[in-house]
Write an enzyme that holds these catalytic residues in place. Structure first.
Site, mmCIF file in Angstrom:
data_model
loop_
_atom_site.group_PDB
_atom_site.id
_atom_site.type_symbol
_atom_site.label_atom_id
_atom_site.label_comp_id
_atom_site.label_asym_id
_atom_site.label_seq_id
_atom_site.Cartn_x
_atom_site.Cartn_y
_atom_site.Cartn_z
ATOM 1 N N ALA A 68 0.836 -1.206 0.000
ATOM 2 C CA ALA A 68 0.000 0.000 0.000
ATOM 3 C C ALA A 68 0.865 1.248 0.000
ATOM 4 C CB ALA A 68 -0.932 0.002 1.213
ATOM 5 N N ASP A 69 0.312 2.314 -0.528
ATOM 6 C CA ASP A 69 0.980 3.603 -0.495
ATOM 7 C C ASP A 69 -0.095 4.678 -0.413
ATOM 8 O OD1 ASP A 69 3.880 4.711 -0.943
ATOM 9 O OD2 ASP A 69 2.522 6.084 -1.976
ATOM 10 N N THR A 70 0.167 5.718 0.380
ATOM 11 C CA THR A 70 -0.792 6.796 0.579
ATOM 12 C C THR A 70 -0.168 8.118 0.174
ATOM 13 O OG1 THR A 70 -1.798 5.595 2.421
ATOM 14 C CG2 THR A 70 -2.254 7.955 2.300
#
Length: 188
Positions: A68-70
């Site tokens: 995941a990456d935000t």
């Protein structure tokens, strides 16, 4: 039971993964992130999630691996993690009294399959005084967070309104992750 891996060092993502109530291991990805600036923010965040997940999934193809990456997007500009206090101040000052978007890209790999998706949440900040911003920066909370704030911490005091998944802003849209794992036949 199939093994579940989280390709992230983020303590917030680890905490959210615990809501699934299944055992998992943290196998943080230390890849050098490659960003194609010709892509849209949603494509970039999904690409980064894919890079993280695939780096671990290659080593453990029989496991379900989640990357995941935000990112925070304001006026079509991606606001990453601040480099220093001045950069954090600039980011927070630009978000003051305005709306911005938080996008989290997720990539789930299992055997030869993978699914990529993203969630988008709109966040509106209250007007912030210079003193409020400076005080927040002194807490050191902004420095490992996209957009220079953590909604789950002291940064919550700045949030006037949120439209969408709160957990997406924290760093992992856990309800969507759960549904995608079910679609990939993860044995809950």
């Amino acid at each position: 039971m199939q093994k579940l891996l989280l390709a992230s060092h983020s303590p917030r993502r680890k905490e959210l993964m615990e809501r699934l109530r299944v055992p998992f291991e943290v196998m943080g990805s230390d890849i050098e992130e490659k960003i194609d600036h010709s892509q849209s923010p949603d494509e970039i965040v999904q690409s980064l999630a894919f890079q993280k997940a695939s780096s671990i999934a290659k080593q453990y193809p029989e496991c379900y691996t989640i990357g995941a990456d935000t990112i925070v997007v304001y006026e079509n500009q991606i606001l990453g993690k601040p480099k220093d206090e001045q950069h954090a101040f600039q980011m927070l000052h630009s978000l003051s009294g305005k709306k911005h978007k938080v996008l989290t890209g997720v990539s789930i790999h299992y055997l030869e399959k993978h699914v990529n998706f993203y969630e988008e949440t709109e966040v509106t900040f209250w007007e912030l005084s210079k003193e409020e911003i400076s005080s927040y920066i002194q807490s050191k909370e902004p420095f490992d967070k996209a957009g220079a704030y953590g909604i789950q911490g002291f940064g919550s005091l700045f949030v006037k309104e949120i439209k969408g998944d709160y957990f997406n802003v924290v760093g992992l849209p856990i309800a969507s992750v759960y549904r995608q794992l079910k679609n990939l036949h993860f044995p809950f």
